[in-house]
Design a protein around this motif. Structure first.
Motif, PDB file in Angstrom:
ATOM      1  N   LEU A  79      39.858  40.763  30.774  1.00  5.96           N
ATOM      2  CA  LEU A  79      39.248  39.925  31.802  1.00  5.96           C
ATOM      3  C   LEU A  79      39.950  40.213  33.125  1.00  5.96           C
ATOM      4  O   LEU A  79      41.132  39.911  33.287  1.00  5.96           O
ATOM      5  N   TYR A  80      39.213  40.795  34.051  1.00  3.01           N
ATOM      6  CA  TYR A  80      39.793  41.152  35.342  1.00  3.01           C
ATOM      7  C   TYR A  80      39.670  39.980  36.325  1.00  3.01           C
ATOM      8  O   TYR A  80      38.845  39.074  36.145  1.00  3.01           O
ATOM      9  N   ARG A  81      40.462  40.022  37.373  1.00  2.19           N
ATOM     10  CA  ARG A  81      40.502  38.940  38.364  1.00  2.19           C
ATOM     11  C   ARG A  81      39.656  39.311  39.578  1.00  2.19           C
ATOM     12  O   ARG A  81      39.386  40.474  39.848  1.00  2.19           O
ATOM     13  N   PHE A  82      39.282  38.275  40.349  1.00  6.39           N
ATOM     14  CA  PHE A  82      38.596  38.514  41.620  1.00  6.39           C
ATOM     15  C   PHE A  82      39.482  39.336  42.549  1.00  6.39           C
ATOM     16  O   PHE A  82      39.024  40.251  43.224  1.00  6.39           O
ATOM     17  N   LEU A  83      40.756  38.984  42.587  1.00  7.54           N
ATOM     18  CA  LEU A  83      41.702  39.673  43.459  1.00  7.54           C
ATOM     19  C   LEU A  83      42.280  40.872  42.710  1.00  7.54           C
ATOM     20  O   LEU A  83      42.916  40.706  41.656  1.00  7.54           O
ATOM     21  N   PRO A  84      42.069  42.091  43.202  1.00  7.64           N
ATOM     22  CA  PRO A  84      42.442  43.286  42.448  1.00  7.64           C
ATOM     23  C   PRO A  84      43.932  43.431  42.197  1.00  7.64           C
ATOM     24  O   PRO A  84      44.322  44.124  41.258  1.00  7.64           O
ATOM     25  N   CYS A 128      30.547  41.686  45.798  1.00  4.20           N
ATOM     26  CA  CYS A 128      29.349  42.325  45.239  1.00  4.20           C
ATOM     27  C   CYS A 128      29.317  43.819  45.537  1.00  4.20           C
ATOM     28  O   CYS A 128      28.907  44.625  44.699  1.00  4.20           O
ATOM     29  N   PHE A 129      29.753  44.200  46.725  1.00  2.00           N
ATOM     30  CA  PHE A 129      29.748  45.614  47.089  1.00  2.00           C
ATOM     31  C   PHE A 129      30.860  46.401  46.383  1.00  2.00           C
ATOM     32  O   PHE A 129      30.798  47.633  46.302  1.00  2.00           O
ATOM     33  N   SER A 130      31.880  45.710  45.890  1.00  2.00           N
ATOM     34  CA  SER A 130      33.038  46.400  45.332  1.00  2.00           C
ATOM     35  C   SER A 130      32.720  47.145  44.038  1.00  2.00           C
ATOM     36  O   SER A 130      33.312  48.192  43.756  1.00  2.00           O
ATOM     37  N   HIS A 131      31.819  46.596  43.234  1.00  2.00           N
ATOM     38  CA  HIS A 131      31.478  47.177  41.935  1.00  2.00           C
ATOM     39  C   HIS A 131      32.706  47.352  41.044  1.00  2.00           C
ATOM     40  O   HIS A 131      32.744  48.228  40.184  1.00  2.00           O
ATOM     41  N   ARG A 132      33.728  46.517  41.263  1.00  2.00           N
ATOM     42  CA  ARG A 132      34.908  46.564  40.410  1.00  2.00           C
ATOM     43  C   ARG A 132      34.592  45.975  39.037  1.00  2.00           C
ATOM     44  O   ARG A 132      33.633  45.241  38.858  1.00  2.00           O
ATOM     45  N   LYS A 133      35.443  46.293  38.074  1.00  2.00           N
ATOM     46  CA  LYS A 133      35.288  45.733  36.734  1.00  2.00           C
ATOM     47  C   LYS A 133      35.564  44.232  36.762  1.00  2.00           C
ATOM     48  O   LYS A 133      36.495  43.782  37.430  1.00  2.00           O
ATOM     49  N   SER A 134      34.772  43.484  36.030  1.00  2.00           N
ATOM     50  CA  SER A 134      35.076  42.071  35.831  1.00  2.00           C
ATOM     51  C   SER A 134      35.414  41.788  34.374  1.00  2.00           C
ATOM     52  O   SER A 134      36.258  40.948  34.075  1.00  2.00           O
ATOM     53  N   VAL A 135      34.771  42.509  33.457  1.00  2.00           N
ATOM     54  CA  VAL A 135      35.067  42.377  32.024  1.00  2.00           C
ATOM     55  C   VAL A 135      34.918  43.753  31.390  1.00  2.00           C
ATOM     56  O   VAL A 135      34.005  44.512  31.746  1.00  2.00           O
ATOM     57  N   GLU A 136      35.809  44.067  30.460  1.00  2.00           N
ATOM     58  CA  GLU A 136      35.687  45.310  29.698  1.00  2.00           C
ATOM     59  C   GLU A 136      35.909  45.015  28.223  1.00  2.00           C
ATOM     60  O   GLU A 136      36.891  44.372  27.847  1.00  2.00           O
ATOM     61  N   VAL A 168      31.159  36.718  53.865  1.00  2.00           N
ATOM     62  CA  VAL A 168      31.851  38.006  53.855  1.00  2.00           C
ATOM     63  C   VAL A 168      32.541  38.238  52.509  1.00  2.00           C
ATOM     64  O   VAL A 168      32.506  39.347  51.952  1.00  2.00           O
ATOM     65  N   TRP A 169      33.159  37.203  51.976  1.00  2.00           N
ATOM     66  CA  TRP A 169      33.847  37.331  50.693  1.00  2.00           C
ATOM     67  C   TRP A 169      32.875  37.666  49.577  1.00  2.00           C
ATOM     68  O   TRP A 169      33.127  38.574  48.755  1.00  2.00           O
ATOM     69  N   ILE A 170      31.730  36.955  49.489  1.00  2.00           N
ATOM     70  CA  ILE A 170      30.737  37.232  48.448  1.00  2.00           C
ATOM     71  C   ILE A 170      30.203  38.651  48.586  1.00  2.00           C
ATOM     72  O   ILE A 170      30.078  39.383  47.596  1.00  2.00           O
TER      73      ILE A 170
END
Length: 206
Positions: A77-82, A61-69, A55-57
């Protein structure tokens, strides 16, 4: 040349490792249900172990949040936890960017590492950390004094990009456009050496 809008963003998404990981966990959970009536239980409580990870993975993956910009100011560098604050490194502090993929095809992982300058000298503040010792051992084998001087007083910030959709060619081209003096290491360095980023070189933002 393609038009560059001033930033390159890496987002979380479905990668080969993410898809295979979820598939394996779902198969194991399904196998537990199929074998749950055996005596003694062959795979007891597998669902309790693997379901949260699957569920976590999937959620990441579905979040499409930024991980690096990567933008004109530096690298974020963004975190797993928003709700956790992202880490920002200005270009003036960046010495090199390393991106590498490791592992067999069915469980490949990748990390993006940013080497940043430190305001102190390591000789005055020696460190016994494994990372510092590994860096010192690597520098001891180098013949290029400029390379050694650049990395002697650095710290490393790392983020996993295993669950991120990343294009190393575009990333290398963006870094070359925004910070020409920053070194490219690992697979990112191989892209730069092979000249693959040349055809994707961006126009500098006006």
């Amino acid at each position: 040349m393609g038009q560059f809008n001033g930033s390159y963003v890496v987002r979380y998404g479905w990668t080969r490792t993410g898809v295979l990981s979820v598939m394996v966990m779902v198969l194991l959970i399904g196998a537990e249900g199929f074998l749950s009536h055996t005596e003694p239980p062959v795979m007891d409580h597998v669902d309790l172990v693997f379901s949260p990870f699957a569920v976590w993975i999937a959620a990441v993956c579905f979040s499409h949040r930024k991980s690096v910009e990567v933008d004109r100011q530096g690298i974020t560098l963004y975190r797993f936890l928003p709700f956790r604050r992202p880490e920002f490194v200005a270009w003036s502090e960046v010495v090199a960017v390393n991106w590498s993929v490791e592992g067999p095809p069915w469980r490949r992982g990748s990390d993006l590492e940013v080497y940043r300058r430190t305001p102190w000298q390591t000789a005055a503040c020696p460190s016994t950390s494994p990372r510092r010792e590994a860096l010192d051992a690597c520098l001891a084998t180098q013949d290029d004094p400029d390379f050694v001087a650049a990395f002697r007083n650095t710290t490393r910030s790392r983020r996993s990009t295993t669950l991120s959709r990343i294009d190393p060619v575009c990333l290398a081209a963006a870094i070359a456009c925004l910070a020409p003096d920053v070194r490219h290491l690992g697979d990112l360095g191989d892209v730069a050496l092979d000249g693959q980023a040349v055809g994707h070189q961006f126009e500098a933002p006006s």
